[in-house]
Design a protein around this motif. Structure first.
Motif, PDB file in Angstrom:
ATOM      1  N   ASN A  57     -24.345  24.686 -18.349  1.00 50.38           N
ATOM      2  CA  ASN A  57     -23.803  25.215 -19.626  1.00 50.38           C
ATOM      3  C   ASN A  57     -24.234  24.430 -21.105  1.00 50.38           C
ATOM      4  OD1 ASN A  57     -22.674  27.396 -18.205  1.00 50.38           O
ATOM      5  ND2 ASN A  57     -20.868  25.903 -17.588  1.00 50.38           N
ATOM      6  N   VAL A  58     -25.609  24.185 -20.928  1.00 53.42           N
ATOM      7  CA  VAL A  58     -25.747  23.245 -22.299  1.00 53.42           C
ATOM      8  C   VAL A  58     -26.120  24.225 -23.168  1.00 53.42           C
ATOM      9  CG1 VAL A  58     -27.763  21.591 -22.954  1.00 53.42           C
ATOM     10  CG2 VAL A  58     -26.932  21.503 -20.515  1.00 53.42           C
ATOM     11  N   LEU A  59     -25.722  23.823 -24.585  1.00 50.97           N
ATOM     12  CA  LEU A  59     -26.034  24.644 -25.702  1.00 50.97           C
ATOM     13  C   LEU A  59     -27.459  24.099 -26.050  1.00 50.97           C
ATOM     14  CD1 LEU A  59     -25.123  25.900 -28.386  1.00 50.97           C
ATOM     15  CD2 LEU A  59     -24.976  23.681 -29.211  1.00 50.97           C
ATOM     16  N   ARG A  60     -28.169  25.395 -26.153  1.00 53.15           N
ATOM     17  CA  ARG A  60     -29.613  25.060 -26.596  1.00 53.15           C
ATOM     18  C   ARG A  60     -29.862  25.407 -28.010  1.00 53.15           C
ATOM     19  NH1 ARG A  60     -32.280  21.509 -24.047  1.00 53.15           N
ATOM     20  NH2 ARG A  60     -32.845  21.937 -21.884  1.00 53.15           N
ATOM     21  N   GLU A  61     -29.068  26.384 -28.711  1.00 54.62           N
ATOM     22  CA  GLU A  61     -29.375  26.787 -30.157  1.00 54.62           C
ATOM     23  C   GLU A  61     -27.950  27.758 -30.573  1.00 54.62           C
ATOM     24  OE1 GLU A  61     -32.902  28.957 -32.676  1.00 54.62           O
ATOM     25  OE2 GLU A  61     -33.060  28.446 -30.523  1.00 54.62           O
ATOM     26  N   PHE A  62     -27.978  27.567 -31.813  1.00 52.46           N
ATOM     27  CA  PHE A  62     -26.812  28.335 -32.397  1.00 52.46           C
ATOM     28  C   PHE A  62     -27.834  29.316 -33.645  1.00 52.46           C
ATOM     29  CE2 PHE A  62     -23.029  25.414 -32.056  1.00 52.46           C
ATOM     30  CZ  PHE A  62     -22.163  26.388 -31.444  1.00 52.46           C
ATOM     31  N   LEU A  63     -27.442  30.813 -33.357  1.00 51.24           N
ATOM     32  CA  LEU A  63     -27.799  31.685 -34.657  1.00 51.24           C
ATOM     33  C   LEU A  63     -26.950  32.160 -35.456  1.00 51.24           C
ATOM     34  CD1 LEU A  63     -30.095  33.587 -31.647  1.00 51.24           C
ATOM     35  CD2 LEU A  63     -30.794  31.748 -32.962  1.00 51.24           C
ATOM     36  N   PRO A  64     -27.096  32.235 -36.524  1.00 50.76           N
ATOM     37  CA  PRO A  64     -28.494  31.883 -37.257  1.00 50.76           C
ATOM     38  C   PRO A  64     -28.634  30.205 -37.401  1.00 50.76           C
ATOM     39  CG  PRO A  64     -27.061  32.693 -38.874  1.00 50.76           C
ATOM     40  CD  PRO A  64     -26.183  32.618 -37.615  1.00 50.76           C
ATOM     41  N   ASN A  65     -27.233  29.669 -37.349  1.00 54.06           N
ATOM     42  CA  ASN A  65     -27.047  28.171 -37.566  1.00 54.06           C
ATOM     43  C   ASN A  65     -25.700  28.063 -37.004  1.00 54.06           C
ATOM     44  OD1 ASN A  65     -24.976  28.670 -39.878  1.00 54.06           O
ATOM     45  ND2 ASN A  65     -26.700  29.554 -40.831  1.00 54.06           N
ATOM     46  N   SER A  80     -27.950   7.422 -26.766  1.00 57.64           N
ATOM     47  CA  SER A  80     -28.757   8.516 -26.836  1.00 57.64           C
ATOM     48  C   SER A  80     -28.605   9.503 -25.880  1.00 57.64           C
ATOM     49  CB  SER A  80     -30.181   7.947 -27.082  1.00 57.64           C
ATOM     50  OG  SER A  80     -31.065   8.992 -27.281  1.00 57.64           O
ATOM     51  N   ASP A  81     -28.693  10.821 -25.873  1.00 62.03           N
ATOM     52  CA  ASP A  81     -28.637  11.548 -24.968  1.00 62.03           C
ATOM     53  C   ASP A  81     -29.733  12.517 -24.946  1.00 62.03           C
ATOM     54  OD1 ASP A  81     -28.147  14.275 -23.460  1.00 62.03           O
ATOM     55  OD2 ASP A  81     -25.996  13.407 -23.269  1.00 62.03           O
ATOM     56  N   PRO A  82     -30.706  12.892 -23.946  1.00 65.88           N
ATOM     57  CA  PRO A  82     -31.910  13.662 -24.080  1.00 65.88           C
ATOM     58  C   PRO A  82     -31.786  14.812 -24.425  1.00 65.88           C
ATOM     59  CG  PRO A  82     -31.429  12.870 -21.829  1.00 65.88           C
ATOM     60  CD  PRO A  82     -30.547  12.201 -22.653  1.00 65.88           C
ATOM     61  N   LEU A  83     -30.509  15.281 -24.006  1.00 64.52           N
ATOM     62  CA  LEU A  83     -30.283  16.976 -24.116  1.00 64.52           C
ATOM     63  C   LEU A  83     -29.707  17.106 -25.676  1.00 64.52           C
ATOM     64  CD1 LEU A  83     -28.526  17.877 -20.827  1.00 64.52           C
ATOM     65  CD2 LEU A  83     -30.721  18.468 -21.763  1.00 64.52           C
ATOM     66  N   PHE A  84     -29.129  16.061 -26.304  1.00 64.79           N
ATOM     67  CA  PHE A  84     -28.848  16.098 -27.781  1.00 64.79           C
ATOM     68  C   PHE A  84     -29.947  16.180 -28.458  1.00 64.79           C
ATOM     69  CE2 PHE A  84     -28.741  13.198 -31.506  1.00 64.79           C
ATOM     70  CZ  PHE A  84     -27.638  14.096 -32.084  1.00 64.79           C
ATOM     71  N   SER A  85     -31.058  15.117 -28.032  1.00 59.31           N
ATOM     72  CA  SER A  85     -32.281  15.075 -28.721  1.00 59.31           C
ATOM     73  C   SER A  85     -33.230  16.216 -29.009  1.00 59.31           C
ATOM     74  CB  SER A  85     -33.127  14.112 -28.143  1.00 59.31           C
ATOM     75  OG  SER A  85     -32.490  12.701 -28.191  1.00 59.31           O
ATOM     76  N   SER A  86     -32.982  17.342 -27.879  1.00 60.98           N
ATOM     77  CA  SER A  86     -33.672  18.658 -28.051  1.00 60.98           C
ATOM     78  C   SER A  86     -33.089  19.504 -29.037  1.00 60.98           C
ATOM     79  CB  SER A  86     -33.779  19.205 -26.625  1.00 60.98           C
ATOM     80  OG  SER A  86     -32.270  19.585 -26.398  1.00 60.98           O
ATOM     81  N   TYR A  87     -31.681  19.306 -29.437  1.00 63.86           N
ATOM     82  CA  TYR A  87     -31.162  20.279 -30.419  1.00 63.86           C
ATOM     83  C   TYR A  87     -29.882  19.435 -31.054  1.00 63.86           C
ATOM     84  CZ  TYR A  87     -28.754  24.180 -32.761  1.00 63.86           C
ATOM     85  OH  TYR A  87     -28.363  24.928 -33.512  1.00 63.86           O
ATOM     86  N   PRO A  88     -30.351  18.452 -32.076  1.00 63.58           N
ATOM     87  CA  PRO A  88     -29.376  17.775 -32.468  1.00 63.58           C
ATOM     88  C   PRO A  88     -28.175  18.559 -33.635  1.00 63.58           C
ATOM     89  CG  PRO A  88     -31.248  17.168 -33.598  1.00 63.58           C
ATOM     90  CD  PRO A  88     -31.527  18.069 -32.456  1.00 63.58           C
ATOM     91  N   SER A  89     -28.670  19.257 -34.362  1.00 55.93           N
ATOM     92  CA  SER A  89     -27.750  20.075 -35.234  1.00 55.93           C
ATOM     93  C   SER A  89     -26.544  20.712 -34.839  1.00 55.93           C
ATOM     94  CB  SER A  89     -28.727  20.894 -36.336  1.00 55.93           C
ATOM     95  OG  SER A  89     -29.111  21.907 -35.550  1.00 55.93           O
ATOM     96  N   GLY A  90     -26.698  21.284 -33.525  1.00 58.72           N
ATOM     97  CA  GLY A  90     -25.830  21.975 -33.297  1.00 58.72           C
ATOM     98  C   GLY A  90     -24.405  21.196 -32.760  1.00 58.72           C
ATOM     99  N   PRO A  91     -24.557  20.394 -31.885  1.00 58.18           N
ATOM    100  CA  PRO A  91     -23.641  19.253 -31.403  1.00 58.18           C
ATOM    101  C   PRO A  91     -23.291  18.480 -32.626  1.00 58.18           C
ATOM    102  CG  PRO A  91     -25.662  19.314 -29.946  1.00 58.18           C
ATOM    103  CD  PRO A  91     -25.929  20.172 -31.054  1.00 58.18           C
TER     104      PRO A  91
END
Length: 231
Positions: A146-154, A36-47
């Motif tokens: 340089n952490v991914l936070r979100e992809f738009l629109p997906n 588990s990675d806490p930065l993954f948990s905040s936005y799992p769908s992108g990674p």
């Protein structure tokens, strides 16, 4: 990754990206495996989507332009890849413009520099936080870059026309309400066009969001709903 085995790799990549900042647009995808990675948990769908897209089985792992693996122990060889790839003629000229109101309006324009037909290109818009401080990283590192936070629109992006003439321009607009981010002034929009047949990233561009904000702090946990509406 926040694994203890990634400490030296994270340090190497930060140095490598800093030294090549004019040629690189870095995006770090924090994955769920092998732990588990806490930065993954905040936005799992992108990674998860990108891990599946690239067929990544082990981490840490790094790619340049989507299809050139980096040797994380060979700085000279990696520098050669950077220099070679930076000389390649791109299919597109890419521009990113942003403005801030109640939300952030992002406009990305892709101008074809040469004509093509039968191509499978997709346009991606990533929100990247330049520095993220967390206090519970398994490997004890205080800062991640340089952490991914979100992809738009997906995470799948948006498709571009399969046929374009030289000089044709396609624009996409995205409306983003910052939620999964600590500071807008510490974030950037990274746009890239990818050939889905070869995985090659054929062009990229970015917009530093610190240039448009006077109210930079957003916390996803600080939300208030008021009801009923007396108006």
């Amino acid at each position: 990754n926040t694994l203890s085995s990634s400490v030296s790799t994270n340090s190497y990549m930060h140095s490598f990206e800093t030294n090549n900042s004019t040629d690189l647009r870095a995006i770090h995808y924090h994955t769920s495996s092998p732990s588990s990675d806490p930065l993954f948990s905040s936005y799992p769908s992108g990674p998860l989507a990108r891990e599946f897209y690239y067929g990544i089985g082990t981490v840490p792992y790094a790619l340049i332009n989507g299809n050139q693996p980096l040797n994380l122990a060979n700085t000279v060889g990696n520098q050669t890849i950077i220099e070679r790839e930076s000389l390649m003629d791109p299919f597109f000229d890419l521009s990113v413009n942003c403005s801030q109101g109640e939300s952030v309006i992002i406009i990305i324009s892709a101008n074809a520099l040469e004509g093509f037909s039968g191509k499978d290109f997709s346009l991606h818009c990533a929100i990247v936080e330049k520095q993220v401080e967390i206090g519970n990283a398994p490997n004890g590192e205080p800062v991640f870059y340089n952490v991914l936070r979100e992809f738009l629109p997906n995470p799948g992006g948006t498709y571009l026309p399969s046929t374009m003439n030289s000089g044709n321009t396609v624009s996409r607009e995205f409306i983003w309400s910052p939620t999964n981010i600590h500071s807008l002034s510490n974030a950037r929009v990274v746009a890239f066009v990818q050939n889905n047949s070869t995985k090659e990233v054929v062009q990229s561009a970015y917009f530093d969001l610190s240039s448009i904000t006077t109210n930079p702090v957003f916390y996803s946990s600080l939300k208030v709903n008021l009801y009923p509406n007396p108006a």
